[in-house]
Scaffold this active site. Sequence first.
Site, PDB file in Angstrom:
ATOM      1  CD  GLU A 128      -2.555  -1.195   2.711  1.00 23.56           C
ATOM      2  OE1 GLU A 128      -2.302  -0.307   3.567  1.00 23.56           O
ATOM      3  OE2 GLU A 128      -3.350  -2.137   2.916  1.00 23.56           O
ATOM      4  CG  ASP A 167     -13.036   3.425   0.326  1.00 28.88           C
ATOM      5  OD1 ASP A 167     -12.891   4.288   1.233  1.00 28.88           O
ATOM      6  OD2 ASP A 167     -12.932   2.208   0.542  1.00 28.88           O
ATOM      7  CG  ASP A 185     -11.798  -1.859  -0.939  1.00 29.84           C
ATOM      8  OD1 ASP A 185     -12.960  -2.064  -1.342  1.00 29.84           O
ATOM      9  OD2 ASP A 185     -11.470  -2.001   0.249  1.00 29.84           O
ATOM     10  CB  THR A 202     -11.997   6.731   4.897  1.00 29.31           C
ATOM     11  OG1 THR A 202     -12.039   5.421   4.308  1.00 29.31           O
ATOM     12  CG2 THR A 202     -11.013   6.742   6.049  1.00 29.31           C
TER      13      THR A 202
END
Length: 351
Positions: A128, A167, A185, A202
């Site tokens: 990531e 997202d 995702d 988020t």
Amino acid sequence: MGNAAAAKKGSEQESVKEFLAKAKEDFLKKWENPAQNTAHLDQFERIKTLGTGSFGRVMLVKHMETGNHYAMKILDKQKVVKLKQIEHTLNEKRILQAVNFPFLVKLEFSFKDNSNLYMVMEYVPGGEMFSHLRRIGRFSEPHARFYAAQIVLTFEYLHSLDLIYRDLKPENLLIDQQGYIQVTDFGFAKRVKGRTWTLCGTPEYLAPEIILSKGYNKAVDWWALGVLIYEMAAGYPPFFADQPIQIYEKIVSGKVRFPSHFSSDLKDLLRNLLQVDLTKRFGNLKNGVNDIKNHKWFATTDWIAIYQRKVEAPFIPKFKGPGDTSNFDDYEEEEIRVSINEKCGKEFSEF
């Protein structure tokens, strides 16, 4: 801008239009007729958990026949139902099997059994962006711009297909072996022609209109891009606090403070992306994405070269060979259990 430069811009914008029209045709064919059940659990050797979530996990797997490594997302159907994520999960698979863009992770296979849903994606060994950003502290502006440009192109592509991503955050951006981004995702992605109302995302990355329960559109992704660019260049997000409610208060206030090292061009771009007033937010005006692509902060960006992955990446993740997981954290392993009775067959019939 001189006449020659203006003409070049004009012809570039024309060829982008053509490209997107063709891309939409390709997308709609698959969107209207989604691929189903293209593999089986027995075809994969499960190696290691790469991440966990509230209704499943992602595992590194090896396709026995080809020896290729993939990331397998395993979702527990009963948990998905309990957490009211049926619609989101069906959206994710239907969208992923239909899209095709250099910076979107590829869905290679999908299938289901009595207990679980499975999405088998390209494995991106660099891990990531989140972990690299935390380790390095913050990215230089050219480094941040390299990633930002890929997100701009990706959103331009998705939005042209009436898809909102919803997202964006460093945890959902994987770095591949060439140092380019793979967006992963699609759990919150949705095909929306007008407005939508679902509260999801988020906290740090939510646009004010989502928090205020207004109908919202693709402009929420451009707001999130502003948050991402800020976080990449600062090392922390523009709005943060201990409790979500305090974060939300800061977001809707419309006040942003910038670190002193931010260039004036960067601050100007961010003021236009982190713009509470939708009638003024870049990406949402009559020139659409071109207000962003033509902004001074992106003056040095060769958009076509980025799309073609011809620009040298500022950072290449360490990589020891296929199946290397050193760029991912360790998680507790758990057996995949499959019931002898079918669970939630009706809910997931279209998966």
